[in-house]
Scaffold this motif. Sequence first.
Motif, PDB file in Angstrom:
ATOM      1  N   ASP A   1       0.653  -1.117  -0.114  1.00 14.79           N
ATOM      2  CA  ASP A   1      -0.042  -0.258  -0.139  1.00 14.79           C
ATOM      3  C   ASP A   1       1.004   1.444   0.225  1.00 14.79           C
ATOM      4  OD1 ASP A   1       0.683   0.395   2.396  1.00 14.79           O
ATOM      5  OD2 ASP A   1      -1.073  -0.919   3.519  1.00 14.79           O
ATOM      6  N   SER A   2       0.116   2.085   0.562  1.00 12.03           N
ATOM      7  CA  SER A   2       1.021   3.183   0.833  1.00 12.03           C
ATOM      8  C   SER A   2       2.589   3.397   0.975  1.00 12.03           C
ATOM      9  CB  SER A   2       0.042   4.550   1.115  1.00 12.03           C
ATOM     10  OG  SER A   2       0.039   4.823   2.591  1.00 12.03           O
ATOM     11  N   MET A   3       2.605   2.496   2.121  1.00  8.92           N
ATOM     12  CA  MET A   3       3.896   2.857   3.102  1.00  8.92           C
ATOM     13  C   MET A   3       5.040   1.966   1.925  1.00  8.92           C
ATOM     14  SD  MET A   3       2.835   2.627   6.047  1.00  8.92           S
ATOM     15  CE  MET A   3       4.790   2.032   7.218  1.00  8.92           C
ATOM     16  N   ILE A   4       4.826   1.299   0.852  1.00 11.37           N
ATOM     17  CA  ILE A   4       5.971   1.366   0.131  1.00 11.37           C
ATOM     18  C   ILE A   4       5.901   2.022  -0.632  1.00 11.37           C
ATOM     19  CG2 ILE A   4       6.285  -0.331  -1.783  1.00 11.37           C
ATOM     20  CD1 ILE A   4       6.414  -1.834   0.741  1.00 11.37           C
ATOM     21  N   ALA A   5       4.375   3.415  -1.304  1.00  9.69           N
ATOM     22  CA  ALA A   5       4.442   4.138  -2.002  1.00  9.69           C
ATOM     23  C   ALA A   5       5.687   5.189  -1.438  1.00  9.69           C
ATOM     24  CB  ALA A   5       3.343   4.546  -2.728  1.00  9.69           C
TER      25      ALA A   5
ATOM     26  N   LEU B   1      13.830   2.623  -1.205  1.00 14.55           N
ATOM     27  CA  LEU B   1      14.273   1.215  -1.379  1.00 14.55           C
ATOM     28  C   LEU B   1      14.347   1.048  -2.596  1.00 14.55           C
ATOM     29  CD1 LEU B   1      10.390   0.005  -0.527  1.00 14.55           C
ATOM     30  CD2 LEU B   1      12.764  -0.134   0.618  1.00 14.55           C
ATOM     31  N   SER B   2      13.751   2.127  -4.012  1.00 16.72           N
ATOM     32  CA  SER B   2      15.009   1.322  -4.829  1.00 16.72           C
ATOM     33  C   SER B   2      16.538   1.906  -5.694  1.00 16.72           C
ATOM     34  CB  SER B   2      14.347   2.724  -5.861  1.00 16.72           C
ATOM     35  OG  SER B   2      14.437   3.540  -5.781  1.00 16.72           O
ATOM     36  N   GLN B   3      17.203   3.433  -4.218  1.00 19.11           N
ATOM     37  CA  GLN B   3      18.233   2.774  -4.463  1.00 19.11           C
ATOM     38  C   GLN B   3      19.382   1.826  -3.805  1.00 19.11           C
ATOM     39  OE1 GLN B   3      19.203   6.254  -1.351  1.00 19.11           O
ATOM     40  NE2 GLN B   3      18.723   8.003  -3.457  1.00 19.11           N
ATOM     41  N   VAL B   4      18.313   1.259  -3.260  1.00 23.34           N
ATOM     42  CA  VAL B   4      19.142  -0.432  -2.955  1.00 23.34           C
ATOM     43  C   VAL B   4      18.607  -1.639  -3.642  1.00 23.34           C
ATOM     44  CG1 VAL B   4      19.178  -1.980  -0.374  1.00 23.34           C
ATOM     45  CG2 VAL B   4      19.052   0.580  -0.091  1.00 23.34           C
ATOM     46  N   PHE B   5      17.422  -1.240  -3.917  1.00 21.66           N
ATOM     47  CA  PHE B   5      17.019  -3.359  -4.457  1.00 21.66           C
ATOM     48  C   PHE B   5      17.175  -2.242  -5.940  1.00 21.66           C
ATOM     49  CE2 PHE B   5      15.542  -3.610  -0.063  1.00 21.66           C
ATOM     50  CZ  PHE B   5      16.053  -4.914   0.308  1.00 21.66           C
ATOM     51  N   THR B   6      18.265  -2.211  -6.159  1.00 22.52           N
ATOM     52  CA  THR B   6      18.189  -1.855  -7.819  1.00 22.52           C
ATOM     53  C   THR B   6      17.409  -2.395  -8.976  1.00 22.52           C
ATOM     54  OG1 THR B   6      20.307  -3.114  -8.179  1.00 22.52           O
ATOM     55  CG2 THR B   6      20.732  -0.744  -7.259  1.00 22.52           C
ATOM     56  N   GLY B   7      17.320  -3.716  -8.459  1.00 21.73           N
ATOM     57  CA  GLY B   7      16.773  -4.450 -10.029  1.00 21.73           C
ATOM     58  C   GLY B   7      15.439  -5.056  -9.326  1.00 21.73           C
ATOM     59  N   ALA B   8      14.485  -4.353  -8.492  1.00 23.44           N
ATOM     60  CA  ALA B   8      13.183  -5.163  -7.812  1.00 23.44           C
ATOM     61  C   ALA B   8      11.879  -4.814  -8.478  1.00 23.44           C
ATOM     62  CB  ALA B   8      13.293  -4.707  -6.164  1.00 23.44           C
ATOM     63  N   VAL B   9      11.052  -5.294  -8.583  1.00 24.97           N
ATOM     64  CA  VAL B   9       9.553  -5.145  -8.859  1.00 24.97           C
ATOM     65  C   VAL B   9       9.273  -3.970  -7.733  1.00 24.97           C
ATOM     66  CG1 VAL B   9       7.825  -5.867  -9.860  1.00 24.97           C
ATOM     67  CG2 VAL B   9       9.973  -6.368 -10.859  1.00 24.97           C
TER      68      VAL B   9
ATOM     69  N   THR C   1      -1.343   3.752  -3.097  1.00 26.69           N
ATOM     70  CA  THR C   1      -2.372   4.275  -2.037  1.00 26.69           C
ATOM     71  C   THR C   1      -3.865   3.825  -1.693  1.00 26.69           C
ATOM     72  OG1 THR C   1      -1.293   6.741  -2.263  1.00 26.69           O
ATOM     73  CG2 THR C   1      -2.888   6.873  -0.824  1.00 26.69           C
ATOM     74  N   GLY C   2      -3.715   3.811  -1.097  1.00 24.66           N
ATOM     75  CA  GLY C   2      -5.164   3.546  -0.570  1.00 24.66           C
ATOM     76  C   GLY C   2      -5.642   2.162  -0.180  1.00 24.66           C
ATOM     77  N   ARG C   3      -4.227   1.110  -1.219  1.00 25.28           N
ATOM     78  CA  ARG C   3      -4.610  -0.388  -1.190  1.00 25.28           C
ATOM     79  C   ARG C   3      -5.148  -1.045  -0.039  1.00 25.28           C
ATOM     80  NH1 ARG C   3      -0.006  -2.859  -4.476  1.00 25.28           N
ATOM     81  NH2 ARG C   3      -1.727  -2.065  -6.387  1.00 25.28           N
ATOM     82  N   LYS C   4      -6.321  -1.989   0.048  1.00 23.94           N
ATOM     83  CA  LYS C   4      -6.711  -2.658   1.244  1.00 23.94           C
ATOM     84  C   LYS C   4      -6.457  -4.028   0.813  1.00 23.94           C
ATOM     85  CE  LYS C   4     -11.468  -0.012   0.470  1.00 23.94           C
ATOM     86  NZ  LYS C   4     -10.751   0.803  -0.549  1.00 23.94           N
ATOM     87  N   PRO C   5      -6.690  -4.860   1.811  1.00 22.07           N
ATOM     88  CA  PRO C   5      -6.117  -6.156   2.013  1.00 22.07           C
ATOM     89  C   PRO C   5      -6.902  -7.095   0.770  1.00 22.07           C
ATOM     90  CG  PRO C   5      -5.762  -5.129   4.083  1.00 22.07           C
ATOM     91  CD  PRO C   5      -7.047  -3.817   3.116  1.00 22.07           C
ATOM     92  N   SER C   6      -7.863  -7.063   1.063  1.00 22.72           N
ATOM     93  CA  SER C   6      -8.593  -7.782  -0.362  1.00 22.72           C
ATOM     94  C   SER C   6      -8.248  -7.357  -1.561  1.00 22.72           C
ATOM     95  CB  SER C   6      -9.940  -6.962  -0.662  1.00 22.72           C
ATOM     96  OG  SER C   6     -10.417  -5.587  -0.431  1.00 22.72           O
ATOM     97  N   MET C   7      -7.473  -6.459  -1.960  1.00 23.94           N
ATOM     98  CA  MET C   7      -6.683  -5.920  -2.738  1.00 23.94           C
ATOM     99  C   MET C   7      -5.269  -6.917  -3.404  1.00 23.94           C
ATOM    100  SD  MET C   7      -7.211  -2.008  -3.808  1.00 23.94           S
ATOM    101  CE  MET C   7      -9.521  -1.443  -3.402  1.00 23.94           C
ATOM    102  N   GLY C   8      -4.864  -7.732  -2.145  1.00 25.59           N
ATOM    103  CA  GLY C   8      -3.559  -8.430  -1.839  1.00 25.59           C
ATOM    104  C   GLY C   8      -3.554  -9.320  -2.956  1.00 25.59           C
ATOM    105  N   LEU C   9      -4.435 -10.006  -3.157  1.00 26.86           N
ATOM    106  CA  LEU C   9      -4.058 -11.673  -4.005  1.00 26.86           C
ATOM    107  C   LEU C   9      -4.370 -11.020  -4.841  1.00 26.86           C
ATOM    108  CD1 LEU C   9      -4.667 -14.357  -3.911  1.00 26.86           C
ATOM    109  CD2 LEU C   9      -6.831 -13.946  -4.021  1.00 26.86           C
ATOM    110  N   GLU C  10      -4.786 -10.320  -6.073  1.00 26.88           N
ATOM    111  CA  GLU C  10      -4.836  -9.914  -6.680  1.00 26.88           C
ATOM    112  C   GLU C  10      -3.791  -9.320  -7.708  1.00 26.88           C
ATOM    113  OE1 GLU C  10      -6.442  -6.668 -10.580  1.00 26.88           O
ATOM    114  OE2 GLU C  10      -7.482  -7.449  -8.609  1.00 26.88           O
TER     115      GLU C  10
ATOM    116  N   LEU D   1       9.086 -12.274  -2.271  1.00 28.69           N
ATOM    117  CA  LEU D   1       7.973 -11.237  -2.086  1.00 28.69           C
ATOM    118  C   LEU D   1       8.244 -10.372  -0.804  1.00 28.69           C
ATOM    119  CD1 LEU D   1       4.646 -13.940  -3.811  1.00 28.69           C
ATOM    120  CD2 LEU D   1       6.393 -11.282  -4.339  1.00 28.69           C
ATOM    121  N   VAL D   2       7.738  -9.508  -1.166  1.00 27.28           N
ATOM    122  CA  VAL D   2       8.492  -8.168   0.198  1.00 27.28           C
ATOM    123  C   VAL D   2       6.647  -7.608   0.529  1.00 27.28           C
ATOM    124  CG1 VAL D   2       9.007  -6.245   1.957  1.00 27.28           C
ATOM    125  CG2 VAL D   2      10.924  -7.552   0.339  1.00 27.28           C
ATOM    126  N   ILE D   3       6.059  -7.813   1.615  1.00 27.40           N
ATOM    127  CA  ILE D   3       4.593  -7.466   1.374  1.00 27.40           C
ATOM    128  C   ILE D   3       4.785  -6.729   2.326  1.00 27.40           C
ATOM    129  CG2 ILE D   3       2.523  -7.973   1.267  1.00 27.40           C
ATOM    130  CD1 ILE D   3       3.137 -10.365   0.248  1.00 27.40           C
ATOM    131  N   GLY D   4       3.861  -5.067   1.826  1.00 34.61           N
ATOM    132  CA  GLY D   4       3.497  -3.678   3.169  1.00 34.61           C
ATOM    133  C   GLY D   4       2.273  -3.941   2.782  1.00 34.61           C
TER     134      GLY D   4
END
Length: 615
Positions: A461-465, A471-479, A484-493, A508-511
């Motif tokens: 969610d917005s914690m990652i955003a 994060l992108s400075q350290v995880f240079t090759g990550a996806v 913002t506003g992403r709900k747990p119910s949207m996590g599966l998709e 998979l790193v999930i916030g």
Amino acid sequence: MKKRYITGFDGLRMIGIFAVIFYHIYPSIFKGGYLGVALFFVLSGYLITDLLLKEYKTSGRIDIKAFLLRRLKRLYPNMIVVMLLSTLYMYFFQRNLLNEMRMVFISSIFSVNNWWQIAKGGSYFAKLMAEAPFQHYYSLSIEGQFYLFWPLIVIVLMRVFKRNRTAIFNVLDIVLLLSFLEMTLLFKAGVDPTRIYYGTDTRLFSILMGSALAFIYPSDSAERIKLAKFDRWVFNIVALVTMLVLGICFFFLPDQEWFAYRGGMWLFSFLVCILIAATVHPQLLVNRWLSNPVTAYLGSRSYGMYLWQIPVLTFVELKLAHPKSLPSILLALVILFILTEATYRLVEVPLRRITWQQIRTFYTEKGRRYFLGVKLPITLVTGFVLAVALFLVFTSPDKSKAQNAITDQLKNNEAQMAQQSKNPQPVTTGTPANPEILNKYGISQEDYDAVNQMKVAILGDSMIAMTYNDLSQVFTGAVFDGATGRKPSMGLEMVQETVTQHPEVDHLVIGLGINRNEDQTSLQVSQIDQIMQVAGNRQVYWININLDKSQYYWTDEVNKNLTEADQKYQNFHVIDWYGMTHDKEDQYMTEDMIHPNDQGAIAYTKIIVEALTKK
């Protein structure tokens, strides 16, 4: 002409207020409870217009000054007291809610609260009541604007059309149709409809429906319409069916469904007009159905209940361990009724009935003696308390600039992630580390190389955003995929899409967890299970949450579910953001006490690296 009090209107008010209250308590059940406000709009339009037309018919004029004074005495004392008493509570028990209280107060006093809320970009449909304990005041401002201009408009219409009420009815129909068409055209699927929901222009048609009805079907004329037995039977059936359809709407017309804005609210308002017409006629049974001691009591106090509902529900939500449990809900309702009754008896009724003659009696010797001996101590204490509350209102913090900065940063970061996702590429290993990067995040060259040899996707969610730049400075090759506003119910998709586009990802790193689901539940064990099934044998690192210093209360529940998953799955690991930041929120978090600040983003990045490289 003596005014007939239509007792059935109290029943309509009771239906409206209960719909709104239970919409806020159980939004997943009472999906259309917000329509209770539309009911109030239609009823208010009819009653106010009917009253003005009676006065115009009797005296040939409308005393606008007297009308506005009655409205002020009816609406403002209770509204102001509720805001001031709530401010005192928030100061002592929930100071973070005082943010922008000054503007809430001023915008409500000047009946522009709805436009202020539109301008600041809030969402009515987040259903996180703690975000704004007075967000429901938007409707009071819409009605306040109506009261301010409508008497003069009625006078102009009556003179221009020479009291031809049918012609006026047709004109109002055209105007309300334009209002409805604007709502229809502005609505866009997938876009938050708060602007449409709050706008005076887009909600005006409900009020004008009631007003138009009053022109062709005033309450005094309804008394003179005689109905045959068969006609009464037919109209009673129509009224009963109308009530059933309204009830269905309260349960099955969601607040963001396209039909609500492209016909649903219009249809609901029209049905309310039918019910009002049936209630007004003395020969029909509707008025009897809606009239009894319970509806009379609750209907007469509906205004106070409307004022108190969200503050009470918010404060209970924030202070009780299980705010959605039945005992908590019952406690909230008891508190709501007690506060409503207190302000009804001590504020609303006395000040509504006060006259200049009563005020002048204080200048008599007898009045002064009574005042000094009995009421002065009470008046001084009350005045002092309200003065302190008013001082707190006008000295409340304004964090809007800080919040806007957070919003801007989130938007910029999401735009960068979106640009990256336009052309998804297989995850590659990272590039050699810049010594400044290693020093900034306090990580070793070995750990930097390790995480960049992994094929990592960082999602949430917005914690990652919020932390994307770090994060992108350290995880240079990550996806990356943070929204913002992403709900747990949207996590599966979210996870399904990632593993489909990037099957090579093995970590998979999930916030995910700071937001709630559509049904107002927080992250559920079942949702974690579904994601783990899609993750397969991949290593899953889930970052727990810390909302303890924010206005949200579900930290413990979310973290407990993550701990259970950690014990259940061998490839599931909890990254302890809560442990790192608990009691250090001022050091690591932004003004909202949810998202990491600059120092927090560095810590957030480092703790993920440490989790992935843990031996």
